[in-house]
Design a protein around this motif. Sequence first.
Motif, PDB file in Angstrom:
ATOM      1  N   GLN A  93       0.816  -1.211   0.000  1.00 54.78           N
ATOM      2  CA  GLN A  93       0.000   0.000   0.000  1.00 54.78           C
ATOM      3  C   GLN A  93       0.855   1.270   0.000  1.00 54.78           C
ATOM      4  O   GLN A  93       0.346   2.380   0.112  1.00 54.78           O
ATOM      5  N   PHE A  94       2.169   1.106  -0.133  1.00 53.60           N
ATOM      6  CA  PHE A  94       3.098   2.239  -0.147  1.00 53.60           C
ATOM      7  C   PHE A  94       4.051   2.111  -1.331  1.00 53.60           C
ATOM      8  O   PHE A  94       4.326   1.011  -1.812  1.00 53.60           O
ATOM      9  N   ILE A 137      10.219   9.773   4.216  1.00 54.79           N
ATOM     10  CA  ILE A 137       9.282   8.915   3.496  1.00 54.79           C
ATOM     11  C   ILE A 137       9.324   7.626   4.307  1.00 54.79           C
ATOM     12  O   ILE A 137      10.275   6.854   4.224  1.00 54.79           O
ATOM     13  N   LEU A 138       8.312   7.404   5.113  1.00 53.74           N
ATOM     14  CA  LEU A 138       8.473   6.475   6.219  1.00 53.74           C
ATOM     15  C   LEU A 138       8.640   5.024   5.794  1.00 53.74           C
ATOM     16  O   LEU A 138       9.277   4.239   6.507  1.00 53.74           O
ATOM     17  N   GLU A 139       8.095   4.635   4.615  1.00 57.13           N
ATOM     18  CA  GLU A 139       8.371   3.261   4.204  1.00 57.13           C
ATOM     19  C   GLU A 139       9.814   3.108   3.732  1.00 57.13           C
ATOM     20  O   GLU A 139      10.364   2.008   3.751  1.00 57.13           O
ATOM     21  N   HIS A 140      10.453   4.212   3.329  1.00 58.09           N
ATOM     22  CA  HIS A 140      11.889   4.155   3.042  1.00 58.09           C
ATOM     23  C   HIS A 140      12.665   3.897   4.334  1.00 58.09           C
ATOM     24  O   HIS A 140      13.610   3.106   4.367  1.00 58.09           O
ATOM     25  N   GLY A 165       1.600  13.144   6.897  1.00 62.26           N
ATOM     26  CA  GLY A 165       1.444  12.064   5.936  1.00 62.26           C
ATOM     27  C   GLY A 165       2.721  11.279   5.778  1.00 62.26           C
ATOM     28  O   GLY A 165       3.769  11.626   6.313  1.00 62.26           O
ATOM     29  N   VAL A 166       2.633  10.212   4.990  1.00 56.05           N
ATOM     30  CA  VAL A 166       3.761   9.296   4.862  1.00 56.05           C
ATOM     31  C   VAL A 166       4.682   9.665   3.708  1.00 56.05           C
ATOM     32  O   VAL A 166       5.895   9.612   3.825  1.00 56.05           O
ATOM     33  N   ARG A 167       4.099  10.073   2.531  1.00 61.78           N
ATOM     34  CA  ARG A 167       5.016  10.222   1.406  1.00 61.78           C
ATOM     35  C   ARG A 167       4.612  11.247   0.363  1.00 61.78           C
ATOM     36  O   ARG A 167       5.404  11.566  -0.509  1.00 61.78           O
ATOM     37  N   ASP A 168       3.429  11.805   0.340  1.00 64.97           N
ATOM     38  CA  ASP A 168       3.024  12.676  -0.752  1.00 64.97           C
ATOM     39  C   ASP A 168       3.281  14.142  -0.422  1.00 64.97           C
ATOM     40  O   ASP A 168       2.947  14.614   0.676  1.00 64.97           O
ATOM     41  N   THR A 169       3.870  14.866  -1.370  1.00 67.75           N
ATOM     42  CA  THR A 169       4.126  16.293  -1.204  1.00 67.75           C
ATOM     43  C   THR A 169       2.813  17.071  -1.235  1.00 67.75           C
ATOM     44  O   THR A 169       1.910  16.761  -2.005  1.00 67.75           O
ATOM     45  N   ILE A 170       2.710  18.090  -0.379  1.00 64.11           N
ATOM     46  CA  ILE A 170       1.553  18.992  -0.381  1.00 64.11           C
ATOM     47  C   ILE A 170       2.056  20.381  -0.753  1.00 64.11           C
ATOM     48  O   ILE A 170       2.992  20.893  -0.137  1.00 64.11           O
ATOM     49  N   VAL A 208       3.212   4.440 -11.656  1.00 66.07           N
ATOM     50  CA  VAL A 208       2.560   5.449 -10.843  1.00 66.07           C
ATOM     51  C   VAL A 208       2.640   5.040  -9.380  1.00 66.07           C
ATOM     52  O   VAL A 208       2.393   3.884  -9.032  1.00 66.07           O
ATOM     53  N   ASP A 209       2.984   5.960  -8.518  1.00 67.52           N
ATOM     54  CA  ASP A 209       3.055   5.738  -7.088  1.00 67.52           C
ATOM     55  C   ASP A 209       1.704   5.244  -6.564  1.00 67.52           C
ATOM     56  O   ASP A 209       0.648   5.679  -7.019  1.00 67.52           O
ATOM     57  N   THR A 210       1.730   4.343  -5.577  1.00 66.78           N
ATOM     58  CA  THR A 210       0.487   3.758  -5.085  1.00 66.78           C
ATOM     59  C   THR A 210      -0.454   4.799  -4.479  1.00 66.78           C
ATOM     60  O   THR A 210      -1.672   4.643  -4.545  1.00 66.78           O
TER      61      THR A 210
END
Length: 666
Positions: free
Chosen positions: A301-302, A637-640, A347-352, A310-312
């Motif tokens: 999911q990450f 990027i926490l899954e990294h 959030g975990v990984r998406d830029t805002i 495309v990123d999940t």
Amino acid sequence: MDRTLDTAPGAARTPVRRTALASALLILALPPAVAAQDDAPRELEQPVMARMLRSGDQAKPLLALTPAGAQPVDTREALLDLRIALTRSKIWNPKSQRYDEVELRSYQSPGTHPDTPFVAPTIVTAPGETVRIRLDNQLPKQPDCTPKDINVPHCFNSTNLHSHGLWVSPTGNSDNVLLTLKPGVAFEYEYNLPADHPSGTYWYHPHLHGSTALQVSSGMAGAMLVRGNRLPAVGRNGDLDTLLRDADGAAMPERVLLFQQVAYACRDQDNKIKVEKNAAGDTIAWVCEPGDLGGIEGYDQFGFAPGATVDTWVQSGRHTSINGDVLPTFNGLVAGRIERWRMLHAGVRDTINLQLRELRPSHPSPEGLSGAALDNWVARNCTGPVVPQFEVATDGLTRARVAEKNENVLQPGYRSDALVVFPKAGQYCVIDAAAVASASITNAAEDRQLLGIADVAAGGGAPIAQLRPYVTERLVAAAESRMPADLRAGIVAALRDGLRLDAFVPHRDIAQSELTGEQTLEFNIDTDKTPNVYMVDGHAYDPGKSRDLVLGNVEEWKLSSARGGHPFHIHVNPFQVVRVLNPKGVDVSVSGDPNDSQYAQMQGTWKDTVFVKFGYTVFVRTRYQRYIGEYVLHCHILEHEDQGMMQNVRVLVPDGEGGGIGKSHH
């Protein structure tokens, strides 16, 4: 149904409506509740305040500090009970126009909002106070879940706690992220904030290697506000809180805005994520059908799925939520009234890329739109003038000069305190504006995405033609009425000179002459291996190795990335950004890149997290002060991080030895 919020024992239970508040801290005497319906407007509400028991009043739980910054009691201790459990609730899905049922790991405490349980309570404390958090892990027990390779995500029900940005000890039962709390274990954390701790916006979240991304993406995150009432004095800077007040001394209205990216999914009988595909067979969104129960139970999911381009997160079609709500309406706004927005990217990984734009009059409703249709609605209707954000602090630390921003690029882990004032009544779009590929963690050009609508009521005055002079005069008026007489003229002159905040910056600049050494760090991903290997300085995380530093040293760090962009975060001591060189060797930390504003006005700012773009070199300076012990640096990027992009840091006593029994400098 109506919901109620407890006050002290024996007090009346006050019905509460889910509505935006003028102040993040006003939680009593709110308007009556309304029936919760799937088609009812989702009104943005502030996260609940942590109900903390403070010494000297053991008979009843107390609310957190008041907006005026009340002093902690004599012994200066505050206690919060925080439970971790699987929680069932619902999240609004704009694509299906209904709520999806979900079961996610969450923090629970007295007063947890039943409609938004995936937003942890806001903790409010002050310099010199000790915050005790009794963390009780009541997640289901798991069999032995430790893999042979520690960098394979694992043990999703084990946890710990990180106070992101706090300047406290990293050892023992303080901000120790090397602890493991298995299901069934309760443990009391103790954060002793020093008397000189900077006031500001911080946050807390889990930080156990192997499960961090999964738990944070579930919504296990909350704001932690340090309020200060120290006026500037000769030889000592003051707290920004003392300036951000009206001329009569009342605290400036404020909002906590916690941005989260809850990547829940529903799975089929083969445990695969349910998806909707287009005619070409491409996944266009994740799907949850009535009767399904969404969750976050796997690292598919990450990041990028095998073979996916495309990123999940982009592929999922999920929306960034604000304070637990998707596409909420911001109410309680008044034209001409300055508010302090405390924005946290949890959030975990998406830029805002946060932008505020006036909404076109006579616009069609966005209800029922999602995906490309919603992006097109934004492009057609969010076309009015941009409302600038006047950033006064980054990552909780006051800037030397207010930064006027038409767009505010927030990477995971970032915080931004900004003064926001709407020039006239009307509706405004709160959007995640289009970002170029290189500015984004997903490394792909992102469409605009509507985050919410701001309803602004008339303030009784004429529309404001120029916001910067308006903000300047309000701050000058506050300084003239609040600042000490012997410093008042200098503070006022600094404000009139480009909105300088020299008297409120918590740390001294680090000059070249103060440096005692240097460090280098490079992020990289080995994509030739399956699974990919996530590395710092060419190595995946090894808990038995550390980067040794020496207490009292002052060093410059050279940060780079060999593949992709990564937010660099280090615990305990913040750093000062010195320069950012683009691939051509040009420093972009003042003016930014032509198509990417994220480094603009960053030079000289103090931070604890900074985005390191591929091909760029970021130079920061830091002092190793007060605390020894072992902690970590990593990609946010926490899954990294969970998959190896982390490194232990060990701060030794001043002779470079004394690393512990049987350990010495190496």
